[in-house]
Design an enzyme around this catalytic site. Structure first.
Site, PDB file in Angstrom:
ATOM      1  N   GLN A 148       2.521  -1.973 -11.678  1.00  0.00           N
ATOM      2  CA  GLN A 148       2.392  -3.184 -10.872  1.00  0.00           C
ATOM      3  C   GLN A 148       2.467  -4.432 -11.742  1.00  0.00           C
ATOM      4  O   GLN A 148       2.990  -5.461 -11.316  1.00  0.00           O
ATOM      5  CB  GLN A 148       1.113  -3.121 -10.036  1.00  0.00           C
ATOM      6  CG  GLN A 148       1.253  -2.021  -8.975  1.00  0.00           C
ATOM      7  CD  GLN A 148       0.073  -1.885  -8.047  1.00  0.00           C
ATOM      8  OE1 GLN A 148      -0.955  -2.531  -8.229  1.00  0.00           O
ATOM      9  NE2 GLN A 148       0.215  -1.027  -7.060  1.00  0.00           N
TER      10      GLN A 148
ATOM     11  N   HIS B  96     -18.100  -5.395 -14.739  1.00  0.00           N
ATOM     12  CA  HIS B  96     -18.472  -5.326 -13.334  1.00  0.00           C
ATOM     13  C   HIS B  96     -19.215  -4.007 -13.119  1.00  0.00           C
ATOM     14  O   HIS B  96     -18.742  -2.960 -13.484  1.00  0.00           O
ATOM     15  CB  HIS B  96     -17.220  -5.389 -12.457  1.00  0.00           C
ATOM     16  CG  HIS B  96     -17.453  -4.871 -11.080  1.00  0.00           C
ATOM     17  ND1 HIS B  96     -18.238  -5.550 -10.171  1.00  0.00           N
ATOM     18  CD2 HIS B  96     -17.047  -3.757 -10.470  1.00  0.00           C
ATOM     19  CE1 HIS B  96     -18.283  -4.853  -9.051  1.00  0.00           C
ATOM     20  NE2 HIS B  96     -17.573  -3.769  -9.204  1.00  0.00           N
TER      21      HIS B  96
ATOM     22  N   ASN C 267     -11.364  -1.082  -9.327  1.00  0.00           N
ATOM     23  CA  ASN C 267     -12.104  -0.613 -10.498  1.00  0.00           C
ATOM     24  C   ASN C 267     -11.319   0.377 -11.343  1.00  0.00           C
ATOM     25  O   ASN C 267     -10.516   1.124 -10.803  1.00  0.00           O
ATOM     26  CB  ASN C 267     -13.411   0.028 -10.036  1.00  0.00           C
ATOM     27  CG  ASN C 267     -14.397  -1.046  -9.642  1.00  0.00           C
ATOM     28  OD1 ASN C 267     -14.486  -2.081 -10.286  1.00  0.00           O
ATOM     29  ND2 ASN C 267     -15.115  -0.811  -8.557  1.00  0.00           N
TER      30      ASN C 267
ATOM     31  N   ARG D 178     -24.471 -11.530  -5.063  1.00  0.00           N
ATOM     32  CA  ARG D 178     -25.631 -10.649  -4.856  1.00  0.00           C
ATOM     33  C   ARG D 178     -26.848 -11.184  -5.602  1.00  0.00           C
ATOM     34  O   ARG D 178     -27.977 -11.120  -5.104  1.00  0.00           O
ATOM     35  CB  ARG D 178     -25.309  -9.235  -5.362  1.00  0.00           C
ATOM     36  CG  ARG D 178     -24.388  -8.451  -4.441  1.00  0.00           C
ATOM     37  CD  ARG D 178     -23.880  -7.212  -5.158  1.00  0.00           C
ATOM     38  NE  ARG D 178     -23.108  -6.346  -4.278  1.00  0.00           N
ATOM     39  CZ  ARG D 178     -22.311  -5.366  -4.715  1.00  0.00           C
ATOM     40  NH1 ARG D 178     -22.207  -5.142  -6.022  1.00  0.00           N
ATOM     41  NH2 ARG D 178     -21.647  -4.621  -3.865  1.00  0.00           N
TER      42      ARG D 178
ATOM     43  N   ASP E  60       0.870  -1.179   0.000  1.00  0.00           N
ATOM     44  CA  ASP E  60       0.000   0.000   0.000  1.00  0.00           C
ATOM     45  C   ASP E  60       0.904   1.224   0.000  1.00  0.00           C
ATOM     46  O   ASP E  60       2.088   1.138   0.306  1.00  0.00           O
ATOM     47  CB  ASP E  60      -0.926   0.018   1.226  1.00  0.00           C
ATOM     48  CG  ASP E  60      -2.214   0.811   0.969  1.00  0.00           C
ATOM     49  OD1 ASP E  60      -3.297   0.214   0.931  1.00  0.00           O
ATOM     50  OD2 ASP E  60      -2.113   2.049   0.757  1.00  0.00           O
TER      51      ASP E  60
ATOM     52  N   GLY F 116      -6.020   1.106  -5.194  1.00  0.00           N
ATOM     53  CA  GLY F 116      -6.559   2.113  -6.109  1.00  0.00           C
ATOM     54  C   GLY F 116      -7.534   2.987  -5.367  1.00  0.00           C
ATOM     55  O   GLY F 116      -7.650   2.890  -4.146  1.00  0.00           O
TER      56      GLY F 116
ATOM     57  N   ASP G 293     -20.966  -9.649  -7.553  1.00  0.00           N
ATOM     58  CA  ASP G 293     -22.239  -9.472  -8.264  1.00  0.00           C
ATOM     59  C   ASP G 293     -22.985 -10.807  -8.367  1.00  0.00           C
ATOM     60  O   ASP G 293     -24.201 -10.869  -8.205  1.00  0.00           O
ATOM     61  CB  ASP G 293     -21.968  -8.907  -9.663  1.00  0.00           C
ATOM     62  CG  ASP G 293     -21.059  -7.690  -9.596  1.00  0.00           C
ATOM     63  OD1 ASP G 293     -21.510  -6.651  -9.100  1.00  0.00           O
ATOM     64  OD2 ASP G 293     -19.885  -7.786  -9.999  1.00  0.00           O
TER      65      ASP G 293
HETATM   66  N1  LIG Z   1     -14.765  -5.763  -8.333  1.00  0.00           N
HETATM   67  C1  LIG Z   1     -15.536  -5.571  -7.277  1.00  0.00           C
HETATM   68  O1  LIG Z   1     -16.501  -6.306  -7.081  1.00  0.00           O
HETATM   69  C2  LIG Z   1     -15.261  -4.474  -6.297  1.00  0.00           C
HETATM   70  C3  LIG Z   1     -16.055  -4.350  -5.139  1.00  0.00           C
HETATM   71  C4  LIG Z   1     -15.779  -3.345  -4.234  1.00  0.00           C
HETATM   72  C5  LIG Z   1     -14.720  -2.489  -4.472  1.00  0.00           C
HETATM   73  N2  LIG Z   1     -13.970  -2.607  -5.594  1.00  0.00           N
HETATM   74  C6  LIG Z   1     -12.804  -1.755  -5.851  1.00  0.00           C
HETATM   75  O2  LIG Z   1     -11.719  -2.226  -5.074  1.00  0.00           O
HETATM   76  C7  LIG Z   1     -10.814  -1.171  -4.803  1.00  0.00           C
HETATM   77  C8  LIG Z   1     -10.482  -1.110  -3.332  1.00  0.00           C
HETATM   78  O3  LIG Z   1     -11.628  -0.756  -2.583  1.00  0.00           O
HETATM   79  P1  LIG Z   1     -11.521  -0.275  -1.073  1.00  0.00           P
HETATM   80  O4  LIG Z   1     -12.878  -0.019  -0.625  1.00  0.00           O
HETATM   81  O5  LIG Z   1     -10.674  -1.214  -0.297  1.00  0.00           O
HETATM   82  O6  LIG Z   1     -10.753   1.105  -1.259  1.00  0.00           O
HETATM   83  P2  LIG Z   1      -9.827   1.879  -0.227  1.00  0.00           P
HETATM   84  O7  LIG Z   1      -9.658   3.254  -0.728  1.00  0.00           O
HETATM   85  O8  LIG Z   1     -10.313   1.673   1.163  1.00  0.00           O
HETATM   86  O9  LIG Z   1      -8.447   1.108  -0.359  1.00  0.00           O
HETATM   87  C9  LIG Z   1      -7.619   1.250  -1.439  1.00  0.00           C
HETATM   88  C10 LIG Z   1      -6.206   1.226  -0.935  1.00  0.00           C
HETATM   89  O10 LIG Z   1      -5.336   1.283  -2.067  1.00  0.00           O
HETATM   90  C11 LIG Z   1      -4.238   2.037  -1.691  1.00  0.00           C
HETATM   91  N3  LIG Z   1      -3.515   2.485  -2.861  1.00  0.00           N
HETATM   92  C12 LIG Z   1      -3.682   3.608  -3.606  1.00  0.00           C
HETATM   93  N4  LIG Z   1      -2.762   3.652  -4.575  1.00  0.00           N
HETATM   94  C13 LIG Z   1      -2.004   2.541  -4.448  1.00  0.00           C
HETATM   95  C14 LIG Z   1      -0.892   2.043  -5.145  1.00  0.00           C
HETATM   96  N5  LIG Z   1      -0.362   2.694  -6.171  1.00  0.00           N
HETATM   97  N6  LIG Z   1      -0.367   0.874  -4.746  1.00  0.00           N
HETATM   98  C15 LIG Z   1      -0.873   0.219  -3.702  1.00  0.00           C
HETATM   99  N7  LIG Z   1      -1.910   0.633  -2.992  1.00  0.00           N
HETATM  100  C16 LIG Z   1      -2.472   1.796  -3.362  1.00  0.00           C
HETATM  101  C17 LIG Z   1      -4.807   3.165  -0.851  1.00  0.00           C
HETATM  102  O11 LIG Z   1      -3.802   3.741  -0.019  1.00  0.00           O
HETATM  103  C18 LIG Z   1      -5.863   2.423  -0.052  1.00  0.00           C
HETATM  104  O12 LIG Z   1      -5.352   1.968   1.198  1.00  0.00           O
HETATM  105  C19 LIG Z   1     -11.486   0.092  -5.351  1.00  0.00           C
HETATM  106  O13 LIG Z   1     -10.985   0.347  -6.628  1.00  0.00           O
HETATM  107  C20 LIG Z   1     -12.938  -0.316  -5.455  1.00  0.00           C
HETATM  108  O14 LIG Z   1     -13.616   0.429  -6.427  1.00  0.00           O
HETATM  109  C21 LIG Z   1     -14.224  -3.602  -6.491  1.00  0.00           C
HETATM  110  C1  LIG Z   2     -19.065  -0.421 -16.483  1.00  0.00           C
HETATM  111  O1  LIG Z   2     -20.084  -0.051 -15.650  1.00  0.00           O
HETATM  112  C2  LIG Z   2     -20.006   1.251 -15.156  1.00  0.00           C
HETATM  113  C3  LIG Z   2     -21.150   1.481 -14.250  1.00  0.00           C
HETATM  114  O2  LIG Z   2     -20.807   1.256 -12.974  1.00  0.00           O
HETATM  115  C4  LIG Z   2     -20.081   2.276 -16.240  1.00  0.00           C
HETATM  116  O3  LIG Z   2     -20.009   3.570 -15.728  1.00  0.00           O
HETATM  117  C5  LIG Z   2     -18.939   2.008 -17.131  1.00  0.00           C
HETATM  118  O4  LIG Z   2     -19.032   2.896 -18.219  1.00  0.00           O
HETATM  119  C6  LIG Z   2     -18.952   0.582 -17.583  1.00  0.00           C
HETATM  120  N1  LIG Z   2     -17.777   0.314 -18.255  1.00  0.00           N
HETATM  121  C7  LIG Z   2     -17.728   0.517 -19.475  1.00  0.00           C
HETATM  122  C8  LIG Z   2     -16.508   0.120 -20.158  1.00  0.00           C
HETATM  123  O5  LIG Z   2     -18.660   0.988 -20.047  1.00  0.00           O
END
Ligand SMILES: NC(=O)c1ccc[n+]([C@@H]2O[C@H](COP(=O)([O-])OP(=O)(O)OC[C@H]3O[C@@H](n4cnc5c(N)ncnc54)[C@H](O)[C@@H]3O)[C@@H](O)[C@H]2O)c1
Ligand SMILES: *[C@@H]1O[C@H](CO)[C@@H](O)[C@H](O)[C@H]1NC(C)=O
Ligand SMILES: *[C@@H]1O[C@H](CO)[C@@H](O)[C@H](O)[C@H]1NC(C)=O
Ligand SMILES: CC(=O)N[C@H]1CO[C@H](CO)[C@@H](O)[C@@H]1O
Length: 364
Positions: A144, A219, A163, A194, A76, A121, A191
Site C-alpha cells: 500500500q 499505541h 495495528n 481516553r 477493502d 488489516g 488513547d
Molecule cells: N490505533 C488505534 O487507536 C486503533 C484503535 C482501534 C483499532 N485499531 C486497529 O485498526 C484496524 C481496523 O480495525 P477494525 O476494527 O475496523 O477491523 P475490521 O477487521 O473490522 O476491519 C478491517 C478491514 O480491513 C480489511 N482488510 C484486510 N486486509 C486488507 C487489505 N490488504 N487491504 C485493504 N483492506 C483490508 C478487512 O477486510 C476488514 O474489512 C485493526 O488493525 C485494529 O487493530 C487501531
Molecule cells: C505495544 O504494545 C503492545 C501491547 O498492546 C505490546 O504487545 C507490544 O509489544 C508493544 N509494541 C512493542 C513494539 O513492544
C-alpha cells in the site's frame, strides 16, 4: 438650480438604499456558489468496523469542517460489504459528499488522494498479542505504501490506524519515500481522549475542561499516559490536575495509567470486538487538528517520526505531545520529565525498537 424638488430627496435616498441592498444580496449569492475544491480522502479497510463508523463522519464534515466538500475513496478486500457501504453512503444524500469510489484495487484507491486513513488489516481479538498480528500484515503495508508513492498527491497526509500502528507507519515511510516523513503519522488520539475522559470522570468535571495529557510511545499497553502536565479549567485560569489530588493519592501514577493502557482490551472483553466508534471519532480529531490547527495553549498526542526529542531515538514512530499550525505538527519542547516518566518513556521506546527489528525481519 435644484434638480429635485425637496419632496423627492428622501425618495431618491430610499431608492438608492434599496438598490444597494439588492446589490449586496446579489454579490453574497454569487460568493456563496464559490465553494472549496473537494478533498479526496482514502479509507482502507473501509468495510471494517472502524471504516463503517468513519466514512459517514467524514461525509458529514466532522473531519475537515462543514464547508469542505469531500470525495471518499474506499479500499477493502471484502468487495461485497464494501459495495454495501458505498450504497449506504449514496443513500444518505450527504450534501458535502462529491464522489465515492469503492474498490479492491490499491492503485485505483490511491489515485489523487490528499488524506489517507490506513485502517485495513486484522483487528486484535481476545487474547491475541500485537506481535502475532504484525508479522502477518507487514507486507500489506509495503504494497500500500508503494501505491501511495505512485498514485497519491505528492503532499498527501497519511494516518496509520491499523495495528501495530507505529510500526506499520514506519514500514509505510520506508516504501513511500516521496511522501515526507512529516506527513506520515499514526493514531494515539484514541488513547489521548481516553486519558482525558478518565480524568473527567474521576474529578466529575466535563471532559472539555481537561487538557494537555500526553500519550508517550507505543499505541496500547506499553504506552505511557502522562497526566503530570495536564490542567483543568477553573473559574479564572487553569489548575494542574495533580494539584487536585491529595499528596498521598497515587491514582494518577497507578490506576489512571493502567486503566488507559488496558481500555482497548477492556472494550474487546465486553464488546467482543475492538473499539470502533471511539476510534473513528479519534481519527477525525487527529486529522482535524492536524489540518486546521490545535487551539491556542492546547496540545494533542500524535504518533510521529522521532527527531530525537526527549531522548527518544530518532527513526522511531513514537507518540509525542504536538501542536499543529498551517497543516504541520511540531513536538512540544521543554517539558520537564521526572524519573518516573523517564523510565516509562524509555521502556516504550525500547519495545518499539524491538518491534522495528522484528518488522524488518518480516520484510526481507
Ligand atoms: N490505533 C488505534 O487507536 C486503533 C484503535 C482501534 C483499532 N485499531 C486497529 O485498526 C484496524 C481496523 O480495525 P477494525 O476494527 O475496523 O477491523 P475490521 O477487521 O473490522 O476491519 C478491517 C478491514 O480491513 C480489511 N482488510 C484486510 N486486509 C486488507 C487489505 N490488504 N487491504 C485493504 N483492506 C483490508 C478487512 O477486510 C476488514 O474489512 C485493526 O488493525 C485494529 O487493530 C487501531
Ligand atoms: C505495544 O504494545 C503492545 C501491547 O498492546 C505490546 O504487545 C507490544 O509489544 C508493544 N509494541 C512493542 C513494539 O513492544
Ligand atoms: C505535507 O502535506 C501538506 C498538505 O497537506 C503540504 O502542504 C506540505 O508541503 C507537506 N509537507 C511536506 C514536508 O512535504
Ligand atoms: C501478508 C499477510 O500475511 N497478510 C495477512 C493479514 O491478515 C489477514 C487476515 O487475517 C490475512 O488474510 C493476510 O494473509
Amino acid at each position: 438650480m435644484e434638480y429635485f424638488q425637496p419632496i423627492e430627496k428622501p425618495l431618491v435616498l430610499l431608492g438608492c438604499a434599496y438598490l444597494s441592498w439588492k446589490m449586496i444580496r446579489h454579490i453574497w449569492g454569487v460568493l456563496k456558489t464559490f465553494e472549496k475544491e473537494p478533498v479526496t480522502v482514502l479509507v482502507t479497510g473501509a468495510a471494517g468496523q472502524i471504516g463503517y463508523a468513519l466514512v459517514p463522519m467524514i461525509a458529514r464534515g466532522a473531519m475537515l469542517g462543514g464547508d469542505q466538500p469531500v470525495i471518499i475513496h474506499m479500499l477493502d478486500v471484502a468487495s461485497e460489504s464494501l459495495n454495501a457501504v458505498k450504497m449506504e453512503l449514496i443513500d444518505s444524500a450527504f450534501p458535502l459528499l462529491r464522489g465515492v469510489v469503492a474498490t479492491t484495487d490499491v492503485s485505483e484507491a490511491c489515485q489523487g488522494v490528499n488524506i489517507a486513513i490506513m485502517a485495513g488489516g486484522i483487528p486484535r481479538r481476545e487474547g491475541m498479542e500485537r506481535k502475532d498480528v504484525m508479522s502477518k500484515n507487514v507486507s500489506i503495508y509495503k504494497s500500500q505504501a508503494s501505491a501511495l508513492q505512485q498514485h497519491a498527491a505528492p503532499d498527501c497526509k497519511v494516518l496509520v490506524v491499523a495495528n501495530p500502528a507505529n510500526t506499520n507507519a514506519l514500514i509505510l515511510r520506508e516504501f513511500a519515500p516521496a511522501i515526507s516523513e512529516k506527513n506520515i503519522t499514526c493514531l494515539t488520539r484514541l488513547d489521548h481522549n481516553r486519558a482525558l475522559a478518565q480524568i473527567s470522570e474521576k474529578l466529575d468535571i466535563h471532559v472539555s475542561e481537561v487538557k494537555n495529557v500526553i500519550i508517550w510511545g507505543n499505541h496500547s499497553s506499553t504506552q505511557y499516559p502522562d497526566a503530570s502536565h495536564a490542567t483543568v479549567k477553573i473559574e479564572r485560569g487553569e489548575k494542574r490536575v495533580a494539584e487536585l489530588f491529595a499528596d498521598d493519592d497515587k491514582w494518577l501514577q497507578t490506576e489512571f495509567i493502567t486503566t488507559v493502557q488496558q481500555r482497548g482490551a477492556e472494550i474487546i472483553k465486553v464488546r467482543k470486538q475492538s473499539s470502533a466508534l471511539s476510534a473513528a471519532s479519534a481519527v477525525c480529531d487527529h486529522i482535524r487538528d492536524w489540518v486546521l490547527g490545535t487551539p491556542k495553549g492546547t496540545w494533542v498526542s500524535m504518533g510521529v517520526y522521532s527527531d530525537g526529542s526527549y531522548g527518544i531515538p530518532p527513526g522511531l514512530m513514537y507518540s509525542f505531545p504536538v501542536t499543529c499550525k498551517n497543516g504541520e505538527w511540531s513536538i512540544v519542547e521543554g517539558l520537564k520529565i521526572d524519573a518516573f516518566s523517564r523510565e516509562k518513556m524509555d521502556a516504550s521506546a525500547r519495545e518499539l525498537i524491538e518491534e522495528k527489528v522484528l518488522a524488518n525481519s518480516c520484510l526481507y
